[in-house]
Design a protein around this motif. Structure first.
Motif, PDB file in Angstrom:
ATOM      1  N   SER A 191     -60.297  33.357  -0.166  1.00 57.13           N
ATOM      2  CA  SER A 191     -59.915  32.000   0.227  1.00 57.13           C
ATOM      3  C   SER A 191     -58.438  31.964   0.597  1.00 57.13           C
ATOM      4  O   SER A 191     -57.671  32.869   0.258  1.00 57.13           O
ATOM      5  CB  SER A 191     -60.171  31.017  -0.921  1.00 57.13           C
TER       6      SER A 191
ATOM      7  N   GLY B 284     -56.381  29.867  -0.708  1.00 56.50           N
ATOM      8  CA  GLY B 284     -55.686  29.699  -1.990  1.00 56.50           C
ATOM      9  C   GLY B 284     -55.407  31.029  -2.661  1.00 56.50           C
ATOM     10  O   GLY B 284     -54.338  31.241  -3.232  1.00 56.50           O
ATOM     11  N   GLU B 285     -56.374  31.946  -2.594  1.00 51.04           N
ATOM     12  CA  GLU B 285     -56.171  33.273  -3.189  1.00 51.04           C
ATOM     13  C   GLU B 285     -55.083  34.028  -2.434  1.00 51.04           C
ATOM     14  O   GLU B 285     -54.239  34.700  -3.044  1.00 51.04           O
ATOM     15  CB  GLU B 285     -57.480  34.067  -3.173  1.00 51.04           C
TER      16      GLU B 285
ATOM     17  N   ASP C 265     -55.372  24.066  -1.409  1.00 52.66           N
ATOM     18  CA  ASP C 265     -56.088  25.347  -1.475  1.00 52.66           C
ATOM     19  C   ASP C 265     -55.634  26.166  -2.684  1.00 52.66           C
ATOM     20  O   ASP C 265     -56.455  26.803  -3.357  1.00 52.66           O
ATOM     21  CB  ASP C 265     -55.880  26.155  -0.195  1.00 52.66           C
TER      22      ASP C 265
ATOM     23  N   TYR D  51     -57.928  27.329  -5.884  1.00 49.89           N
ATOM     24  CA  TYR D  51     -58.002  28.711  -6.364  1.00 49.89           C
ATOM     25  C   TYR D  51     -57.662  28.773  -7.851  1.00 49.89           C
ATOM     26  O   TYR D  51     -58.372  29.449  -8.624  1.00 49.89           O
ATOM     27  CB  TYR D  51     -57.071  29.634  -5.566  1.00 49.89           C
TER      28      TYR D  51
ATOM     29  N   THR E 253     -60.303  28.251 -10.379  1.00 46.89           N
ATOM     30  CA  THR E 253     -61.272  29.347 -10.614  1.00 46.89           C
ATOM     31  C   THR E 253     -60.769  30.309 -11.676  1.00 46.89           C
ATOM     32  O   THR E 253     -61.507  31.204 -12.094  1.00 46.89           O
ATOM     33  CB  THR E 253     -61.566  30.142  -9.328  1.00 46.89           C
TER      34      THR E 253
END
Length: 178
Positions: A64, A66-67, A170, A174, A177
């Motif tokens: 992603s 965000g990652e 984003d 992330y 998670t």
């Protein structure tokens, strides 16, 4: 006296981070070798600074945006996200660890897993600084302006990032998670 000690620790921490950045940016792949890729700091990353700090710096595939922001500090357009420390190609993971659990260096680097950030009891840092739990909005203020939910200024070791609203959202997605 306490103020002088705090200043000294801040300069030592900044020096260590400078060594890390120098080693990372000018590592063996670029002709400057401080004992191997990412230099002597690789050993420190698994030792005194807590195991997660250096993990993920070699990561090139992300699930992603965000990652990618978390590991590389690169936005949705593929551009380096500007920050007050001038760091390039590194993100949150550099200090907070690949697992986002933070670390203990010369100073405490906080756990930024979303579950920790929104802990209903809030946070008491080793410095004695206190603040309530983060919300999405207060976390955005933290990243952009370096201010916690109680209005306290964060340590100068924490850079302020120039991120778009989309990239901040984003990054939060992330962290949720973790």
């Amino acid at each position: 006296m306490k103020s002088d000690l705090q200043k000294g620790l801040l300069f030592i921490t900044a020096g260590i981070m400078g060594l890390f950045l120098t080693s990372y940016l000018f590592g063996s792949n670029r002709g400057f070798n401080m004992m191997g890729r990412m230099g002597m700091m690789r050993g420190m990353g698994s030792g005194m600074m807590g195991g997660g700090m250096m993990q993920g710096q070699e990561k090139t595939v992300f699930s992603s945006n965000g990652e990618k922001i978390f590991f590389k500090g690169i936005n949705s357009k593929g551009e380096i996200i500007k920050n007050t420390h001038g760091m390039q190609g590194v993100g949150c993971a550099m200090c907070h660890g690949a697992d986002a659990r933070g670390s203990k260096m010369m100073m405490d680097v906080p756990d930024i897993r979303w579950s920790s950030l929104i802990n209903p009891e809030g946070h008491v840092h080793s410095s004695g600084r206190r603040h309530p739990p983060y919300t999405e909005e207060s976390f955005k203020t933290c990243v952009i302006a370096g201010i916690d939910p109680a209005g306290n200024q964060l340590s100068t070791m924490m850079p302020k990032w120039e991120m778009s609203k989309e990239d901040l959202e984003d990054l939060i997605s992330y962290l949720k998670t973790k």
